[in-house]
Motif scaffolding. Structure first.
Motif, PDB file in Angstrom:
ATOM      1  N   PRO A  69       0.808  -1.234   0.000  1.00 50.85           N
ATOM      2  CA  PRO A  69       0.000   0.000   0.000  1.00 50.85           C
ATOM      3  C   PRO A  69       0.836   1.277   0.000  1.00 50.85           C
ATOM      4  O   PRO A  69       0.439   2.282  -0.586  1.00 50.85           O
ATOM      5  N   TYR A  75      -5.542   5.406  -1.394  1.00 53.40           N
ATOM      6  CA  TYR A  75      -5.624   5.275   0.057  1.00 53.40           C
ATOM      7  C   TYR A  75      -5.084   3.902   0.432  1.00 53.40           C
ATOM      8  O   TYR A  75      -5.161   2.952  -0.361  1.00 53.40           O
ATOM      9  N   GLY A  76      -4.512   3.810   1.622  1.00 54.95           N
ATOM     10  CA  GLY A  76      -3.939   2.538   2.050  1.00 54.95           C
ATOM     11  C   GLY A  76      -4.103   2.345   3.542  1.00 54.95           C
ATOM     12  O   GLY A  76      -4.231   3.312   4.304  1.00 54.95           O
ATOM     13  N   PHE A  77      -4.144   1.113   3.944  1.00 57.63           N
ATOM     14  CA  PHE A  77      -4.239   0.795   5.374  1.00 57.63           C
ATOM     15  C   PHE A  77      -3.313  -0.386   5.656  1.00 57.63           C
ATOM     16  O   PHE A  77      -3.624  -1.523   5.343  1.00 57.63           O
ATOM     17  N   HIS A  78      -2.147  -0.054   6.200  1.00 62.72           N
ATOM     18  CA  HIS A  78      -1.142  -1.046   6.554  1.00 62.72           C
ATOM     19  C   HIS A  78      -1.441  -1.447   7.991  1.00 62.72           C
ATOM     20  O   HIS A  78      -1.095  -0.731   8.920  1.00 62.72           O
ATOM     21  N   SER A  79      -2.138  -2.565   8.168  1.00 61.06           N
ATOM     22  CA  SER A  79      -2.708  -2.846   9.496  1.00 61.06           C
ATOM     23  C   SER A  79      -1.805  -3.748  10.337  1.00 61.06           C
ATOM     24  O   SER A  79      -0.627  -3.469  10.477  1.00 61.06           O
TER      25      SER A  79
ATOM     26  N   TYR B 306     -12.479   3.705  10.087  1.00 60.64           N
ATOM     27  CA  TYR B 306     -11.501   4.364   9.222  1.00 60.64           C
ATOM     28  C   TYR B 306     -12.187   4.909   7.969  1.00 60.64           C
ATOM     29  O   TYR B 306     -11.933   6.034   7.542  1.00 60.64           O
ATOM     30  N   LEU B 329      -3.565  -0.429  17.437  1.00 58.93           N
ATOM     31  CA  LEU B 329      -3.517   0.045  16.047  1.00 58.93           C
ATOM     32  C   LEU B 329      -4.392   1.291  15.881  1.00 58.93           C
ATOM     33  O   LEU B 329      -3.985   2.276  15.249  1.00 58.93           O
ATOM     34  N   MET B 463      -4.939  11.139  -0.560  1.00 59.95           N
ATOM     35  CA  MET B 463      -4.478   9.762  -0.506  1.00 59.95           C
ATOM     36  C   MET B 463      -3.219   9.612   0.347  1.00 59.95           C
ATOM     37  O   MET B 463      -2.254  10.344   0.173  1.00 59.95           O
ATOM     38  N   HIS B 464      -3.273   8.648   1.238  1.00 57.26           N
ATOM     39  CA  HIS B 464      -2.120   8.332   2.073  1.00 57.26           C
ATOM     40  C   HIS B 464      -2.365   6.939   2.639  1.00 57.26           C
ATOM     41  O   HIS B 464      -3.485   6.422   2.558  1.00 57.26           O
ATOM     42  N   THR B 465      -1.348   6.353   3.202  1.00 60.46           N
ATOM     43  CA  THR B 465      -1.506   5.026   3.797  1.00 60.46           C
ATOM     44  C   THR B 465      -1.364   5.141   5.307  1.00 60.46           C
ATOM     45  O   THR B 465      -0.319   5.573   5.797  1.00 60.46           O
ATOM     46  N   VAL B 466      -2.431   4.798   6.015  1.00 61.93           N
ATOM     47  CA  VAL B 466      -2.310   4.790   7.475  1.00 61.93           C
ATOM     48  C   VAL B 466      -1.557   3.527   7.860  1.00 61.93           C
ATOM     49  O   VAL B 466      -1.614   2.514   7.167  1.00 61.93           O
ATOM     50  N   THR B 467      -0.863   3.616   8.957  1.00 59.69           N
ATOM     51  CA  THR B 467      -0.026   2.477   9.345  1.00 59.69           C
ATOM     52  C   THR B 467       0.094   2.388  10.857  1.00 59.69           C
ATOM     53  O   THR B 467      -0.001   3.389  11.555  1.00 59.69           O
TER      54      THR B 467
END
Lengths: 325, 635
Positions: A69, A75-79, B306, B329, B463-467
């Protein structure tokens, strides 16, 4: 009521997108890592299918695969390790209009997340899953995974892995509700792309196991298959994979397989040499959980108020002289 | 059988009708084998009394098994109903009148000291003529023992009378008993008939008629055979009130908060909230997702939060433990989430159907690393409703996890409270889908409050990636030491920002004095009742009840300073100072005492019970008197 507001709004913003629109940060995978091929195929697919970057979410767990991601400009969710499926399901349920993809690895999906994997197949939500299967834990530096071949020497199995490897295809095909099961290999990018496109276009839980090289910890694992095209069997069908002339002449071991035939799919799935590549099973009629549960309904405050008042009425003690409803 | 003859209790004959004695309150229990409907009987009694304008509090007595053996002490299933002239806030001390469907289920309550000396025992007498001699002996011996212990025993031919009316008396006795109790406490027959119609509302008319018949037979039997009758003066409320238990109140709160999704996994004693939501919530377009496990339920809620509105997951202790990593998380990614933990006895599987306040510290400190989250504890049935609305709002405003700590006591207790007046301000706004201005950062942490805006999928340009990895303001994974501390600081500051908005707690009793009792959660009613009693004895005792355990509001320090001593009252474990090995170097204090001592550097004592039962006001009074006596203060 049935159409969600957000999907209408997203439509207003629809425009054409180029490949660069999906390219995020520079990948930090090793040179020669199969993840790069998967990323390239995904970025191309997003551009070709013109998926709105803001309407697309890549969800992942933890592991090398799950960095994907970060390299997409969506959009991304690195969980968490093993938890990509339930996170993706929650996203899809709250916002069914979003394109949801899951990147997961053989440890993430088949080991720590195995429980979620089985149930994700059963829910059959409209999510596309990329199982990056390199048969080894890479990020934690070479431990045997559930798909490692027997005898594989790793840091936790110095005398060789003791158990038979798990076959993610046969497991998936054993779950009631599974609707799209396919296998791809990172070293035939064109076919990988075709399979991912079919997976994305399938409405339901599309599970694609991608056999993937790990040059660092399993450098030669797939060499025999790479060197001998006969040891890869392409599954073709007018409702499945259709090969270009170039591919058809390079990979002559082909087999006609109707993806509607689940019994044959299970037979093929259990073969590991030659490696079957293509769409093993597809059932376009399997219902999606989010549809069964009417996800994405618009709820006006007036409806919530009315529902709440109805519930209160059941439990209300009215003061003296009040005409009970 | 000669033995039974010698054992035979004196024939108990009592004269019939009598004038009603006015009393200010009554504590009644109905105890039966599981499945005989004692709880439905008691809930109905409570509901009828509430409709008449009485204050009520019901406490369910639940066996751990679904079908425990019949006629067993451990299998006792029942309910306590406390009915008062005024507002009732807890189950009280000891039962004054108990109806038992057999003598075995009664024994457990007697042995636990739940019955007041001299209490009236209304006992099903079918066992006296049972074909199994062992049953007869057991019954006779128990009656004899009860009489010699000073209880007033009334033998009631429940089965015999009910058989005259219905084919399966085991299923009808509870309504017969409801008739007896309504007669004894002078409750309104018409309201009782309405209540019966309401509880059997989904069934055919003849089922309702048959149950009303049983009710009337019970009332007539009491009128003809019992020599006592009471009246608990009631004052009808001038505002509409609703009568629900804590779990239903939580569920109504979920609906009223505008949340869309509840993800859960079955667990006692939390599940009934989700049962209720599965029906009521879905009628208004909400959704209850029963996940494959507790972790998945929490992760599903996090995913939904989310992408959409803040979601809720409802659980109890073991499930709460399993959710810890996902909660971390949500903290790290700053995703709003409401977690309801209906606490039960622990550790491990513990006591699933029993109350304990054992999870305060794991709620505050749970999940690895520094994971600041908000922890609040409803203190009444009404508060269960409003807490969820508040929790949702805080979660969404601050991008935080809010844990709501209810417990097994609140979960099944019923208490009337003013019918809430719905406000649209309770609801979450729709998901923002407007384009994000260029160069907006995913975590634009405010230097003072730590707050940042939330950018959800669907917003062009955002746009972004949550982590869950350490990340910078752009949500890019970062291991830079300064960036790591920047994130930790921002997430921690949000608690301080919320803390600045909290109101100082109020003091119940006098504004200063010798002893301040401090509690949290479900014990408020019992603690305040104790304060009232102790003050009547001349002791300068007050109480303070905390709704927010994390962050704690300002003003506590000033309140503590006005009292010579302070002691927490909690339903969890603390080492007892009298134990041989226990001293001030090793004593483990109760959760709240530990928190207060650490923050305020005040020598706050604690008194706690973890018996699986709601704490009784009488026990608090005793503990407080002793604590004061030890310090040389007496009334």
């Amino acid at each position: 009521m049935s159409k969600s507001l957000s999907s209408c709004v997203i439509k207003l913003h629809q425009e054409h997108h180029a490949l660069e629109d999906y390219q995020g940060g520079v990948p930090r995978w090793c040179n020669g890592c199969g993840d790069n091929a998967i990323l390239a195929a995904m970025q191309r697919l997003c551009a070709d299918e013109n998926l709105a970057p803001e309407g697309t979410v890549f969800v992942s767990g933890i592991g090398c695969s799950s960095r994907l991601p970060h390299y997409m400009k969506t959009y991304g969710f690195h969980s968490l390790h093993g938890r990509a499926f339930p996170v993706a399901e929650g996203i899809k349920m709250a916002r069914p209009e979003l394109n949801v993809f899951v990147s997961t690895g053989d440890g993430d999906c088949c080991s720590i997340g195995a429980g979620h994997w089985i149930h994700a197949l059963r829910y059959n939500m409209n999510i596309t899953v990329l199982l990056h299967d390199n048969h080894v834990y890479g990020l934690t530096k070479k431990q045997a995974s559930p798909t490692s071949p027997r005898g594989f020497r790793s840091n936790t199995t110095p005398y060789g892995a003791t158990l038979e490897p798990m076959n993610p295809l046969t497991v998936s095909l054993g779950v009631q509700g599974a609707s799209f099961i396919a296998q791809a290999v990172d070293w035939i990018p064109e076919v990988l792309y075709d399979i991912l496109r079919a997976a994305h276009r399938h409405r339901g839980f599309s599970f694609v196991r991608i056999l993937q090289r790990c040059p660092e910890f399993m450098p030669k694992a797939f060499d025999p298959w790479l060197h001998d095209p006969q040891r890869t069997q392409l599954l073709t069908h007018r409702d499945g994979l259709q090969l270009s002339a170039a591919i058809a002449s390079a990979y002559r071991n082909q087999r006609e397989h109707d993806p509607a035939n689940i019994d044959r799919a299970r037979e093929i799935a259990s073969l590991d040499d030659p490696i079957p590549v293509g769409i093993l099973y597809r059932n376009p009629d399997a219902p999606c959980y989010e549809d069964l549960r009417h996800a994405g309904q618009l709820r006006a405050p007036a409806d919530i108020r009315a529902g709440l008042e109805r519930e209160f009425d059941k439990y209300t003690v009215w003061p003296e002289g009040h005409a009970e409803a | 059988m000669t033995q039974t003859a010698t054992l035979a209790a004196p024939e108990i004959i009592r004269p019939g009708p009598r004038p009603a004695t006015p009393i200010s309150e009554a504590i009644v229990e109905v105890i039966s084998d599981s499945g005989e409907g004692a709880q439905r009987c008691g809930q109905s009694l409570g509901a009828i009394a509430a409709r008449m304008g009485n204050g009520i509090w019901t406490t369910e007595i639940i066996p751990a098994e679904i079908q425990p053996p019949a006629r067993s002490v451990a299998g006792a299933s029942g309910i306590r109903i406390r009915i008062g002239s005024g507002h009732v806030t807890n189950g009280g001390d000891q039962t004054e009148l108990v109806v038992a469907f057999n003598e075995q289920v009664l024994l457990g309550r007697v042995r636990a000291g739940e019955l007041k000396p001299g209490a009236k025992v209304l006992l099903e007498c079918m066992w006296k003529t049972h074909r199994d001699p062992a049953v007869v002996v057991s019954y006779m011996k128990t009656v004899e023992a009860l009489l010699s212990d000073g209880f007033e025993v009334y033998e009631i031919p429940m089965e015999e009378r009910c058989r005259e009316l219905v084919a399966d008396p085991r299923k009808g006795k509870n309504m017969f008993v409801l008739g007896i109790l309504c007669n004894v406490y002078g409750l309104d027959d018409e309201l009782a008939r309405e209540q019966i119609a309401r509880i059997f509302g989904k069934k055919e008319a003849k089922v309702i008629a048959s149950n009303i018949g049983l009710y009337e037979a019970g009332a007539a039997w009491a009128e003809a055979n019992l020599d006592f009758k009471y009246r608990i003066p009631a004052q009808k409320s001038t505002v509409p009130q609703i009568v629900v238990n804590g779990n239903t109140a939580l569920a109504l709160g979920v609906m009223a908060s505008g949340m869309d999704i509840c993800a859960m996994y079955p667990i006692t004693p939390a599940t009934s909230a989700s049962h209720y939501l599965s029906e009521a919530f879905e009628k208004i377009g909400g959704l209850v997702h029963q996940a494959e496990d507790e972790i998945a339920a929490c992760a599903f809620a996090v995913g939904a939060s989310y992408a959409g509105k803040c979601a809720v997951t409802i659980t109890s202790g073991p499930g709460y433990s399993l959710k810890q990593e996902v909660i971390g998380l949500a903290v790290m990614a700053e995703i709003p989430l409401v977690v309801v933990n209906v606490q039960r006895g622990g550790p491990s599987t513990g006591q699933p159907t029993k109350v304990e306040q054992g999870d305060a510290l794991s709620a505050i400190f749970g999940s690895h690393g520094d994971a600041p989250k908000v922890v609040m504890a409803p203190n009444s049935i009404e508060d269960c409703f409003y807490s969820v609305i508040t929790a949702r709002k805080i979660a969404e405003t601050f991008g935080m996890v809010v844990v709501v700590l209810s417990d097994a006591s609140l979960s099944t207790a019923q208490q009337p409270f003013p019918r809430p007046e719905f406000s649209e301000s309770w609801l979450a706004p729709p998901v923002d889908l407007t384009p994000v201005p260029p160069r907006t950062l995913a975590y634009d942490w405010d230097a003072v409050t730590g707050l940042s805006r939330r950018i959800q999928p669907g917003r062009p340009g955002g746009m972004h990636t949550v982590t869950g990895l350490a990340h910078d303001r752009a949500s890019k994974v970062a291991y830079d030491p300064a960036i790591n501390e920047e994130g930790l600081r921002a997430r921690s500051l949000k608690l301080a920002a919320l803390q600045k908005t909290l109101k100082a707690p109020t003091v119940f009793g006098g504004e200063s004095g010798d002893m301040l009792l401090i509690g949290w959660g479900s014990t408020m009613g019992a603690i305040e009742e104790s304060v009232t009693r102790l003050r009547a004895e001349g002791l300068a005792v007050s109480s303070m009840h905390l709704r927010f355990l994390q962050p704690m509001p300002s003003g506590i320090r000033e309140i503590l300073a006005r009292f010579r001593y302070a002691m927490t009252i909690e339903g969890n474990w603390s080492d007892k100072p009298g134990d041989e090995l226990i001293d001030e170097d090793n004593r483990r204090y109760s959760a709240l005492a530990m928190l207060l001592r650490a923050r305020f550097l005040v020598d706050i004592d604690c008194w706690s019970q973890a018996r699986g039962q709601p704490i009784k006001p009488g026990d608090i009074c005793r503990a407080t008197r002793e604590a004061l006596k030890r310090r040389g203060v007496q009334s």
